[in-house]
Design a protein around this motif. Structure first.
Motif, PDB file in Angstrom:
ATOM      1  N   GLN A   1       0.847  -1.187   0.000  1.00  0.00           N
ATOM      2  CA  GLN A   1       0.000   0.000   0.000  1.00  0.00           C
ATOM      3  C   GLN A   1       0.885   1.241   0.000  1.00  0.00           C
ATOM      4  N   PRO A   2       0.512   2.252  -0.766  1.00  0.00           N
ATOM      5  CA  PRO A   2       1.347   3.466  -0.852  1.00  0.00           C
ATOM      6  C   PRO A   2       1.605   4.131   0.499  1.00  0.00           C
ATOM      7  N   SER A   3       0.620   4.159   1.389  1.00  0.00           N
ATOM      8  CA  SER A   3       0.821   4.807   2.690  1.00  0.00           C
ATOM      9  C   SER A   3       1.873   4.072   3.511  1.00  0.00           C
TER      10      SER A   3
ATOM     11  N   TYR B   1       4.334   2.363   2.207  1.00  0.00           N
ATOM     12  CA  TYR B   1       5.614   2.614   1.531  1.00  0.00           C
ATOM     13  C   TYR B   1       6.198   3.947   1.987  1.00  0.00           C
TER      14      TYR B   1
ATOM     15  N   ASN C   1      -4.985   0.185  -4.916  1.00  0.00           N
ATOM     16  CA  ASN C   1      -3.772   0.885  -5.334  1.00  0.00           C
ATOM     17  C   ASN C   1      -2.570   0.322  -4.588  1.00  0.00           C
ATOM     18  N   LYS C   2      -1.545  -0.115  -5.334  1.00  0.00           N
ATOM     19  CA  LYS C   2      -0.347  -0.711  -4.742  1.00  0.00           C
ATOM     20  C   LYS C   2       0.904  -0.092  -5.353  1.00  0.00           C
ATOM     21  N   VAL C   3       2.008  -0.192  -4.607  1.00  0.00           N
ATOM     22  CA  VAL C   3       3.319   0.258  -5.111  1.00  0.00           C
ATOM     23  C   VAL C   3       4.065  -0.961  -5.580  1.00  0.00           C
TER      24      VAL C   3
END
Length: 96
Positions: free
Chosen positions: A71-73, A75, A94-96
């Motif tokens: 997850q972006p948060s 990351y 949504n993924k990094v």
């Protein structure tokens, strides 16, 4: 009238079965994410990877190789908990 009732019943049963199947797969996937995260954490400890930034990147790469995006948060905040990793098949997250 009977045909409409039978069709409605079949559609409702199919919908409930689909939701149940999705929940079972989601639960299994979350359980696997925790197991895979534990394995990657153990690899970091076994290989004595330091400093922490290198260990974090190794952990992320390990989870990515097992099919999990982050997850972006998580990351941005530099977290590596199991809840931060999402399976790739969940394309709508949504993924990094």
């Amino acid at each position: 009238m009977k045909l409409v009732l039978k069709t409605s019943f079949v559609l409702i049963v199919a919908g409930v079965a689909g939701v149940a199947l999705f929940l079972i797969v989601f639960g299994w996937s979350s359980s696997r994410a925790q197991q895979q995260n534990g394995e990657c954490s153990m690899l970091v400890l076994e290989k004595k990877i330091e400093p922490i930034t290198t260990a974090t990147e190794y952990h992320r790469a390990c989870m990515a190789s097992k099919g999990y995006g982050m997850q972006p948060s998580c990351y941005i905040d530099n977290f590596t908990g199991a809840s931060c990793f999402i399976p790739r098949w969940m394309f709508w997250i949504n993924k990094v």
